[in-house]
Design a protein around this motif. Structure first.
Motif, short mmCIF file in Angstrom:
data_model
loop_
_atom_site.label_atom_id
_atom_site.label_comp_id
_atom_site.label_asym_id
_atom_site.label_seq_id
_atom_site.Cartn_x
_atom_site.Cartn_y
_atom_site.Cartn_z
N LEU A 38 10.77 4.11 14.72
CA LEU A 38 12.57 4.96 14.13
C LEU A 38 13.24 5.60 15.31
N THR A 39 14.40 5.51 15.37
CA THR A 39 14.91 6.45 16.00
C THR A 39 16.13 7.40 15.25
N GLY A 40 16.78 6.61 14.00
CA GLY A 40 17.14 7.47 13.19
C GLY A 40 17.33 6.74 12.14
N GLU A 42 19.61 7.06 7.79
CA GLU A 42 20.43 7.70 7.73
C GLU A 42 19.60 7.64 5.63
N PRO A 43 20.63 7.19 4.71
CA PRO A 43 20.32 7.18 3.47
C PRO A 43 20.90 5.87 2.91
N ASN A 44 21.14 5.22 4.13
CA ASN A 44 21.70 3.59 3.86
C ASN A 44 21.46 2.88 4.94
N SER A 45 20.47 3.21 6.10
CA SER A 45 20.43 2.54 7.01
C SER A 45 19.53 2.90 7.62
N MET A 46 18.08 2.13 8.91
CA MET A 46 17.83 2.61 10.02
C MET A 46 17.60 2.45 11.37
N THR A 47 17.78 2.69 12.11
CA THR A 47 17.58 2.46 13.77
C THR A 47 16.71 2.30 14.29
N PHE A 48 16.39 1.48 14.73
CA PHE A 48 14.90 1.37 15.96
C PHE A 48 15.69 0.91 17.10
N ARG A 49 15.04 1.70 18.44
CA ARG A 49 14.81 1.47 19.67
C ARG A 49 13.81 1.20 20.10
#
Length: 108
Positions: A38-40, A42-49
């Motif tokens: 998990l790199t980011g 926010e209240p409505n999203s997640m970002t994975f790298r």
């Protein structure tokens, strides 16, 4: 070559509740299946790298090729729409299948 994908699914509950329920499941499954972190968030999203690992040349290739997974949560009639999109390669390509995401959503 990295493979792009995009899936839209729905789950019950509000977007914030759905994200809270799915957070741990997604972190664990993407760590095991695609070696992603998990790199980011926010209240409505997640970002994975991809995680940095040895050999560094391979890890650098994953970064340069733009491998990433984004999970967005938005309100929908009767629950939450979960939009999953990204680009993965190699052993991580299992993550591009809709069944991977359907199973992860059911597990939460």
């Amino acid at each position: 070559m990295a493979r792009s994908f995009s899936h839209d699914m729905s789950v019950p509950g509000s977007p914030s509740d759905a994200q809270a329920r799915l957070r741990g499941v997604l972190i664990e499954r993407l760590r095991r299946s695609a070696k992603m972190r998990l790199t980011g968030e926010e209240p409505n999203s997640m970002t994975f790298r991809p995680r940095w690992s040895w050999p560094l040349v391979l890890a650098l290739y994953h970064q340069i090729s733009g491998e990433t997974v984004r999970v967005k949560f938005s309100p929908a009639e009767g629950g939450t729409q979960v939009a999953v999109s990204g680009k993965v390669a190699g052993d991580a390509e299992a993550v591009a299948d809709r069944e991977f995401w359907a199973e992860a959503l059911r597990a939460a």
